[in-house]
Design a protein around this motif. Structure first.
Motif, mmCIF file in Angstrom:
data_model
loop_
_atom_site.group_PDB
_atom_site.id
_atom_site.type_symbol
_atom_site.label_atom_id
_atom_site.label_comp_id
_atom_site.label_asym_id
_atom_site.label_seq_id
_atom_site.Cartn_x
_atom_site.Cartn_y
_atom_site.Cartn_z
ATOM 1 N N ALA A 70 0.759 -1.273 -0.046
ATOM 2 C CA ALA A 70 -0.121 -0.020 -0.091
ATOM 3 C C ALA A 70 0.713 1.369 -0.012
ATOM 4 C CB ALA A 70 -1.112 -0.123 1.262
ATOM 5 N N ILE A 71 2.274 1.102 -0.258
ATOM 6 C CA ILE A 71 2.994 2.352 -0.220
ATOM 7 C C ILE A 71 2.392 3.594 -1.187
ATOM 8 C CG2 ILE A 71 4.580 1.478 -1.969
ATOM 9 C CD1 ILE A 71 5.477 3.046 1.642
ATOM 10 N N HIS A 72 2.011 3.261 -2.292
ATOM 11 C CA HIS A 72 1.620 4.427 -3.098
ATOM 12 C C HIS A 72 0.393 5.094 -2.356
ATOM 13 C CE1 HIS A 72 4.243 3.652 -6.222
ATOM 14 N NE2 HIS A 72 3.995 2.643 -6.406
ATOM 15 N N GLN A 73 -0.528 4.389 -1.987
ATOM 16 C CA GLN A 73 -1.602 4.992 -0.917
ATOM 17 C C GLN A 73 -1.212 5.874 0.106
ATOM 18 O OE1 GLN A 73 -5.279 2.637 -0.844
ATOM 19 N NE2 GLN A 73 -4.457 1.359 -2.395
ATOM 20 N N LEU A 74 -0.336 5.131 0.820
ATOM 21 C CA LEU A 74 0.336 5.988 2.061
ATOM 22 C C LEU A 74 0.874 7.075 1.873
ATOM 23 C CD1 LEU A 74 1.700 2.730 3.962
ATOM 24 C CD2 LEU A 74 -0.500 4.024 4.305
ATOM 25 N N ARG A 75 1.773 7.013 0.667
ATOM 26 C CA ARG A 75 2.313 8.311 0.242
ATOM 27 C C ARG A 75 1.363 9.360 -0.050
ATOM 28 N NH1 ARG A 75 7.252 6.755 -3.618
ATOM 29 N NH2 ARG A 75 7.859 9.013 -3.461
ATOM 30 N N ALA A 76 0.392 8.911 -0.985
ATOM 31 C CA ALA A 76 -0.670 9.975 -1.353
ATOM 32 C C ALA A 76 -1.360 10.654 -0.289
ATOM 33 C CB ALA A 76 -1.475 9.232 -2.289
ATOM 34 N N ALA A 77 -1.598 9.773 0.896
ATOM 35 C CA ALA A 77 -2.087 10.356 2.063
ATOM 36 C C ALA A 77 -1.316 10.879 2.946
ATOM 37 C CB ALA A 77 -3.060 8.924 2.652
ATOM 38 N N ASN A 78 0.078 10.858 2.879
ATOM 39 C CA ASN A 78 0.803 11.486 3.563
ATOM 40 C C ASN A 78 1.030 10.810 4.835
ATOM 41 O OD1 ASN A 78 3.228 13.530 4.019
ATOM 42 N ND2 ASN A 78 1.858 14.858 4.910
ATOM 43 N N ARG A 79 0.911 9.493 4.938
ATOM 44 C CA ARG A 79 1.231 8.717 6.172
ATOM 45 C C ARG A 79 2.311 7.590 6.009
ATOM 46 N NH1 ARG A 79 -0.164 10.849 9.962
ATOM 47 N NH2 ARG A 79 -0.900 8.986 11.351
ATOM 48 N N GLU A 80 3.258 8.018 5.148
ATOM 49 C CA GLU A 80 4.103 7.152 5.043
ATOM 50 C C GLU A 80 4.992 7.031 6.151
ATOM 51 O OE1 GLU A 80 7.956 6.688 1.768
ATOM 52 O OE2 GLU A 80 6.569 8.353 1.841
ATOM 53 N N GLN A 81 5.500 8.065 6.690
ATOM 54 C CA GLN A 81 6.348 8.245 7.890
ATOM 55 C C GLN A 81 5.680 7.503 9.010
ATOM 56 O OE1 GLN A 81 9.435 9.051 7.815
ATOM 57 N NE2 GLN A 81 9.351 9.301 5.492
ATOM 58 N N HIS A 82 4.513 7.710 9.262
ATOM 59 C CA HIS A 82 3.556 6.948 10.266
ATOM 60 C C HIS A 82 4.050 5.526 10.434
ATOM 61 C CE1 HIS A 82 0.497 5.784 13.152
ATOM 62 N NE2 HIS A 82 0.152 5.321 12.488
ATOM 63 N N GLN A 86 6.100 2.823 12.525
ATOM 64 C CA GLN A 86 5.448 1.504 13.048
ATOM 65 C C GLN A 86 6.425 0.257 12.820
ATOM 66 O OE1 GLN A 86 1.452 0.817 11.823
ATOM 67 N NE2 GLN A 86 0.486 1.578 13.630
ATOM 68 N N LEU A 87 6.831 0.094 11.426
ATOM 69 C CA LEU A 87 7.703 -0.851 11.074
ATOM 70 C C LEU A 87 8.926 -0.744 11.612
ATOM 71 C CD1 LEU A 87 7.516 -0.965 7.100
ATOM 72 C CD2 LEU A 87 6.806 -2.860 8.728
ATOM 73 N N ILE A 88 9.545 0.301 12.058
ATOM 74 C CA ILE A 88 10.786 0.316 12.724
ATOM 75 C C ILE A 88 10.488 -0.224 14.129
ATOM 76 C CG2 ILE A 88 12.390 1.960 13.708
ATOM 77 C CD1 ILE A 88 12.052 3.669 11.079
ATOM 78 N N SER A 89 9.573 0.091 14.803
ATOM 79 C CA SER A 89 9.177 -0.320 16.069
ATOM 80 C C SER A 89 8.909 -1.748 16.176
ATOM 81 C CB SER A 89 7.763 0.308 16.529
ATOM 82 O OG SER A 89 7.310 -0.112 17.555
ATOM 83 N N ARG A 90 8.132 -2.369 15.084
ATOM 84 C CA ARG A 90 8.076 -3.798 15.134
ATOM 85 C C ARG A 90 9.584 -4.581 14.878
ATOM 86 N NH1 ARG A 90 3.100 -5.866 16.258
ATOM 87 N NH2 ARG A 90 1.654 -5.090 15.046
ATOM 88 N N ALA A 91 10.410 -3.797 14.237
ATOM 89 C CA ALA A 91 11.840 -4.513 13.860
ATOM 90 C C ALA A 91 12.776 -4.561 15.174
ATOM 91 C CB ALA A 91 12.502 -3.748 12.800
ATOM 92 N N ARG A 92 12.459 -3.390 16.131
ATOM 93 C CA ARG A 92 12.968 -3.169 17.307
ATOM 94 C C ARG A 92 12.603 -4.270 18.186
ATOM 95 N NH1 ARG A 92 12.408 2.705 17.276
ATOM 96 N NH2 ARG A 92 14.431 3.588 16.657
ATOM 97 N N THR A 93 11.118 -4.573 18.267
ATOM 98 C CA THR A 93 10.680 -5.637 19.080
ATOM 99 C C THR A 93 11.104 -6.951 18.476
ATOM 100 O OG1 THR A 93 8.313 -4.367 19.074
ATOM 101 C CG2 THR A 93 8.405 -6.789 19.733
ATOM 102 N N VAL A 94 11.357 -7.212 17.406
ATOM 103 C CA VAL A 94 11.929 -8.595 16.958
ATOM 104 C C VAL A 94 13.435 -8.467 17.417
ATOM 105 C CG1 VAL A 94 13.076 -9.824 15.027
ATOM 106 C CG2 VAL A 94 10.723 -8.730 14.684
ATOM 107 N N ARG A 95 14.371 -7.486 17.371
ATOM 108 C CA ARG A 95 15.538 -7.311 17.763
ATOM 109 C C ARG A 95 15.577 -7.644 19.279
ATOM 110 N NH1 ARG A 95 17.762 -1.744 18.541
ATOM 111 N NH2 ARG A 95 16.335 -1.788 20.065
ATOM 112 N N ASP A 96 14.800 -7.124 20.081
ATOM 113 C CA ASP A 96 14.674 -7.019 21.423
ATOM 114 C C ASP A 96 14.383 -8.525 22.014
ATOM 115 O OD1 ASP A 96 15.353 -4.326 21.619
ATOM 116 O OD2 ASP A 96 13.130 -3.614 22.093
ATOM 117 N N HIS A 97 13.226 -9.281 21.397
ATOM 118 C CA HIS A 97 13.105 -10.575 21.666
ATOM 119 C C HIS A 97 14.213 -11.528 21.230
ATOM 120 C CE1 HIS A 97 9.060 -10.140 23.250
ATOM 121 N NE2 HIS A 97 8.504 -9.668 22.078
#
Length: 437
Positions: A70-82, A86-97
């Motif tokens: 959905a990256i094109h729709q997210l960029r169009a809605a200006n929610r890409e960074q949000h 979230q992905l970075i937070s999930r990646a940190r969770t994977v690393r921590d676990h």
């Protein structure tokens, strides 16, 4: 094999210890089960840590796939960074676990071995006391110590295997969930109602289907004569798309029968059914490949057949203007095409398959009125004498049908032609009464 060697080594050493001095041998043998029991308690915690790590990986992979799709729709809605945060937070969770699992499992292994070492030291102290207060010689005591140290390596090996087992068992749970999924039924191909026929009738008898506790289809009876064109309409969420999946055998109804040409699906076989029943969905599946491959899906078709199908789908001009025409890449999920072009490509694919029965599930929802009108005109000749089921909300698509079934809350509540249903002032009149053709 390692477990077998370790077990035999421990057993053999234990027998020798019991033969040399049964009191001391019994002391160390009674202590071993205590160490193993403590290891199992710690190991269960390690298993839970591994499960959490696997779950974190699963969540991250799912989020990553959805975000990229959905990256094109997210960029169009200006929610890409949000969503990237979230992905970075999930990646940190994977690393921590992962880190937590690694150091805790390593600590647990070392703690278990330390506990065993404590037992060994206790045993050595007991052996020295035994030398003082019994006839055990110092030489025999050192012999016992030698056998005890010989036992340490296989015991450590068994402790490590316990942790490997707990970690593997937690990982295996994900695989077991996949293996427990039911495969679709494999019906034998006993009869072929499509052989030597241009089309066949479609009948649904008392179809019941539910997603778990949620009942979606509640006794559906529906019949299409050979060559008849029937529309199914209703409010969103009424079960129309589920009905299509049941007809294709993607979902198995809990009750009722699907018949084509009077023959139950169970006697036709799903490969034969799907070879002769073509479906065009609202959001068709397209591949990051050429127009040709997306049309043929690997079947052998001539260029003339491809262009004829594209002409019927009102897409021949668009493809002719592409840089490499039929060999033009369309991108993942047809990203280089508009929504209407993707739907018309799917219609051309359906035409190319030359089906006996056609199911159009919101197949023209992304088309403008003029293109849709021209498409219906060209499809008219192709669909003539082919049994056609139309799932639609647009009145222009519904009015192409000979009859209309109205879905409401899992039931068929109305049946008839457009004008008859408008006159009844029911759900159909609420949906289409104020619209113009």
């Amino acid at each position: 094999s390692r477990f077998l060697v370790a077990s035999l080594t421990v057993t053999g050493t234990a027998i020798v210890l019991m033969w040399v001095h049964w009191q001391l041998g019994l002391l160390i043998l009674l202590f071993n089960p205590l160490v193993i029991f403590a290891t199992m308690l710690i190991g269960k915690r390690v298993k839970e840590l591994k499960r959490q790590e696997n779950s974190a990986y699963e969540d991250f992979q799912g989020d990553l796939t959805e975000t990229l799709d959905a990256i094109h729709q997210l960029r169009a809605a200006n929610r890409e960074q949000h969503y990237l945060r979230q992905l970075i937070s999930r990646a940190r969770t994977v690393r921590d676990h992962a880190i937590q699992f690694e150091w805790r499992s390593d600590a647990a292994t070392r703690a278990s071995f330390a506990l065993f070492q404590f037992g060994v030291d206790t045993f050595r102290a007991a052996a020295m006391v035994t030398v003082l207060f019994s006839d055990l010689s110092i030489g025999m005591m050192f012999a016992i110590f030698g056998y005890l140290w010989f036992m340490l390596t296989p015991v450590q090996e068994m402790l490590n295997m316990q942790y490997a087992w707990f970690a593997a068992n937690a990982a295996l749970a994900r695989i077991n969930r996949l293996l427990e999924l039911e495969e679709e039924p494999r019906y034998p191909a006993l009869e072929n109602p499509f052989r030597d026929r241009h089309t066949v009738g479609l009948t649904l008898k008392d179809i019941h289907f539910s997603y778990g506790e949620e009942s979606v289809l509640k006794g559906i009876d529906l019949h299409l004569e050979p060559g008849e064109k029937v529309a199914v309409v209703g409010a969103s969420g009424g079960g129309k798309s589920t009905l299509v999946q049941v007809i294709l055998g993607m979902y198995t109804p809990q009750q009722g029968q699907v018949l084509l040409g009077g023959v139950p699906v169970q006697r036709i076989g799903l490969p034969c059914l799907r070879e002769n029943v073509a479906t065009v969905l609202q959001h068709p599946a397209l591949f990051n490949d050429t127009v040709r491959q997306n049309l043929t899906l690997g079947r052998d078709k001539t260029d003339a057949e491809l262009w004829q199908a594209l002409a019927i789908a009102q897409l021949d001009g668009t493809v002719a203007d592409m840089p490499q025409q039929l060999d033009t890449m369309i991108g993942r999920q047809g990203v280089r095409l508009s929504g209407g072009q993707r739907q018309r490509l799917a219609i051309a694919r359906m035409v190319l398959s030359d089906p006996s029965v056609v199911i159009l599930d919101e197949a023209t929802s992304a088309l403008d009125a003029e293109t849709e009108f021209q498409l219906h005109q060209d499809l008219e000749a192709f669909l003539r004498q082919r049994t056609t089921l139309i799932i639609a909300h647009r009145l222009s698509a519904v009015k192409q049908a000979d009859r209309v079934y109205v879905f409401e809350d899992g039931f068929i509540t109305e049946e008839g032609h457009h004008d008859e249903l408008i006159a009844r002032q029911g759900l159909y009149a609420q949906l289409y009464g104020d619209r113009q053709a």
